[in-house]
Design a protein around this motif. Structure first.
Motif, mmCIF file in Angstrom:
data_model
loop_
_atom_site.group_PDB
_atom_site.id
_atom_site.type_symbol
_atom_site.label_atom_id
_atom_site.label_comp_id
_atom_site.label_asym_id
_atom_site.label_seq_id
_atom_site.Cartn_x
_atom_site.Cartn_y
_atom_site.Cartn_z
ATOM 1 N N ALA A 148 46.461 45.009 43.970
ATOM 2 C CA ALA A 148 45.539 45.811 43.019
ATOM 3 C C ALA A 148 44.082 45.998 43.259
ATOM 4 O O ALA A 148 43.651 46.772 43.002
ATOM 5 C CB ALA A 148 46.046 45.199 41.599
ATOM 6 N N GLN A 149 43.427 44.557 43.564
ATOM 7 C CA GLN A 149 42.162 44.608 43.710
ATOM 8 C C GLN A 149 41.624 45.163 45.068
ATOM 9 O O GLN A 149 40.688 46.161 45.060
ATOM 10 C CB GLN A 149 41.707 42.985 44.141
ATOM 11 N N ARG A 150 42.381 45.419 46.029
ATOM 12 C CA ARG A 150 42.061 46.049 47.213
ATOM 13 C C ARG A 150 42.231 47.629 46.933
ATOM 14 O O ARG A 150 41.422 48.241 47.458
ATOM 15 C CB ARG A 150 43.069 45.540 48.338
ATOM 16 N N ALA A 151 43.338 47.806 46.058
ATOM 17 C CA ALA A 151 43.531 49.289 45.850
ATOM 18 C C ALA A 151 42.402 49.935 44.887
ATOM 19 O O ALA A 151 41.997 51.101 45.330
ATOM 20 C CB ALA A 151 44.813 49.520 45.093
ATOM 21 N N LEU A 152 41.936 49.245 44.059
ATOM 22 C CA LEU A 152 40.719 49.614 43.275
ATOM 23 C C LEU A 152 39.611 49.905 43.979
ATOM 24 O O LEU A 152 38.963 51.100 43.833
ATOM 25 C CB LEU A 152 40.528 48.553 42.068
ATOM 26 N N ARG A 153 39.311 49.148 45.224
ATOM 27 C CA ARG A 153 38.198 49.139 45.982
ATOM 28 C C ARG A 153 38.277 50.020 46.753
ATOM 29 O O ARG A 153 37.379 51.088 47.291
ATOM 30 C CB ARG A 153 37.976 47.797 46.731
ATOM 31 N N LEU A 154 39.402 50.201 47.351
ATOM 32 C CA LEU A 154 39.635 51.565 48.243
ATOM 33 C C LEU A 154 39.712 52.731 47.631
ATOM 34 O O LEU A 154 38.999 53.699 48.116
ATOM 35 C CB LEU A 154 41.215 51.273 48.805
ATOM 36 N N VAL A 155 40.114 52.896 46.392
ATOM 37 C CA VAL A 155 39.969 54.199 45.766
ATOM 38 C C VAL A 155 38.566 54.299 45.319
ATOM 39 O O VAL A 155 38.016 55.539 45.852
ATOM 40 C CB VAL A 155 40.681 54.175 44.430
ATOM 41 N N ARG A 156 37.715 53.618 45.257
ATOM 42 C CA ARG A 156 36.214 53.636 44.955
ATOM 43 C C ARG A 156 35.795 54.252 46.294
ATOM 44 O O ARG A 156 34.577 55.186 46.256
ATOM 45 C CB ARG A 156 35.713 52.342 44.326
ATOM 46 N N SER A 157 36.117 53.644 47.460
ATOM 47 C CA SER A 157 35.463 54.076 48.912
ATOM 48 C C SER A 157 35.936 55.459 48.914
ATOM 49 O O SER A 157 35.067 55.743 49.795
ATOM 50 C CB SER A 157 36.081 53.070 49.857
ATOM 51 N N LEU A 158 36.745 56.184 48.351
ATOM 52 C CA LEU A 158 37.166 57.457 48.835
ATOM 53 C C LEU A 158 36.515 58.503 47.814
ATOM 54 O O LEU A 158 36.692 59.791 47.916
ATOM 55 C CB LEU A 158 38.633 57.457 48.431
ATOM 56 N N ALA A 159 35.647 58.068 46.950
ATOM 57 C CA ALA A 159 34.842 58.918 45.990
ATOM 58 C C ALA A 159 34.396 60.176 46.695
ATOM 59 O O ALA A 159 34.528 61.384 46.257
ATOM 60 C CB ALA A 159 33.857 58.205 45.156
ATOM 61 N N VAL A 160 33.715 60.114 47.677
ATOM 62 C CA VAL A 160 32.796 61.028 48.292
ATOM 63 C C VAL A 160 33.836 62.166 48.931
ATOM 64 O O VAL A 160 33.829 63.311 48.879
ATOM 65 C CB VAL A 160 31.747 60.663 49.196
#
Length: 322
Positions: A148-160
């Motif tokens: 879950a922690q990795r997923a939230l960070r990965l989602v944030r990294s895909l914002a652009v």
């Protein structure tokens, strides 16, 4: 488990999408039309702590009599996100964490319909297929939290690349999936794994959290025993299990939290949400809790508790997710 490439399209063919600017009822009606989604690997290599894992991953029917596309994932070894792009972007993203009693990850028809519903309202939706704690992972009951922690960070990294605001990421978890979702929101002080890459240097900091009929207690009369047994397959004591309760501690950074539970839930007692509500209130965290007279367990977008989604959208607007 075969996969996983960002170009691996599933869940229906591409088609001309409708521009939906209306409320939840419009998107709910349109959700019967399948939309495309993509699989995204969660970790850059093998998931951490898997040397003792031998079970084979599989995607199985949720029931013998159900439709072929109503499936769940068991013995997940390579966790991943299912990305459903928005129809008309609203600038926000939503990480969804499904339930399944920690025996499986029950994406199923209901989960896909909910992802489609929020995508039609403009969210970039990412559904997490996470590892299960009883499969022998070194992190044990923290394995779902790692994902879950990795997923939230990965989602944030895909914002652009995926066209949303990195500061406007919410989380939504239900049933046993509400347990890692709640811990993800409330326990940002836990470093559940060692950083692997630049993604892991990004903050957690969800904008809002929504928890539907969540597993919260790990001890006492309201604990969901099936989930606790999966978290601690060799058995445990109440002293050892207590720190893993979703309401064990409210750490700094806990976001505004939305709770919804039916009081006739026969699977996860509604007092799980009440316990969490009390803990959030004690910590002065903004929250909104709804206890419906009827709805049972696992209510989605139909039935007497279906308007939870409209209530959540109002909450999300008030707290600047959308």
């Amino acid at each position: 488990m075969p996969l996983i490439s960002r170009r691996n399209w599933i869940g229906g063919s591409l088609f001309s999408t409708l521009a939906l600017n209306g409320g939840g009822s419009v998107a709910r009606a349109a959700a019967s039309i399948p939309r495309p989604s993509m699989h995204l690997p969660l970790w850059p290599g093998d998931a951490p702590g898997g040397s003792g894992v031998t079970a084979e991953a599989a995607e199985i029917p949720r029931s013998a009599e159900g439709p072929a596309d109503d499936t769940a994932f068991v013995h997940v070894r390579n966790p991943f996100l299912i990305h459903m792009p928005p129809v008309v972007p609203n600038g926000a993203a939503l990480l969804m964490i499904p339930g399944g009693g920690y025996v499986r990850v029950a994406v199923g028809r209901g989960g896909r319909a909910m992802a489609d519903y929020f995508a039609r309202l403009g969210f970039a939706v990412y559904t997490l297929v996470y590892r299960l704690p009883a499969d022998g992972w070194a992190a044990g009951p923290d394995a779902p939290l790692q994902d879950a922690q990795r997923a939230l960070r990965l989602v944030r990294s895909l914002a652009v690349s995926d066209g949303f605001d990195a500061e406007r990421v919410g989380i939504l978890g239900g049933s046993a999936g509400g347990h890692p979702a709640a811990r993800l929101a409330l326990r940002q002080d836990i470093a559940s794994y060692s950083p692997l890459d630049a993604v892991d240097r990004l903050p957690l900091a969800p904008k809002v959290a929504a928890l539907l009929f969540p597993v919260v207690a790990t001890t006492g009369p309201y604990a969901h025993r099936g989930s606790v047994e999966q978290m601690f397959p060799g058995g445990t004591t109440e002293v050892a299990a207590a720190p893993y309760a979703a309401n064990a501690l409210v750490a700094p950074g806990t976001p505004p939290t939305f709770l919804a539970h039916a009081m006739d839930d026969r699977v996860v007692n509604w007092r799980n949400s009440a316990l969490l509500m009390d803990k959030l209130a004690d910590a002065s965290i903004a929250q909104q809790a709804h206890f419906f007279e009827a709805g049972g367990h696992g209510f989605g977008l139909e039935g007497p508790a279906a308007h939870w989604s409209d209530l959540f959208l109002e909450f999300a607007r008030r707290h600047a997710l959308i």
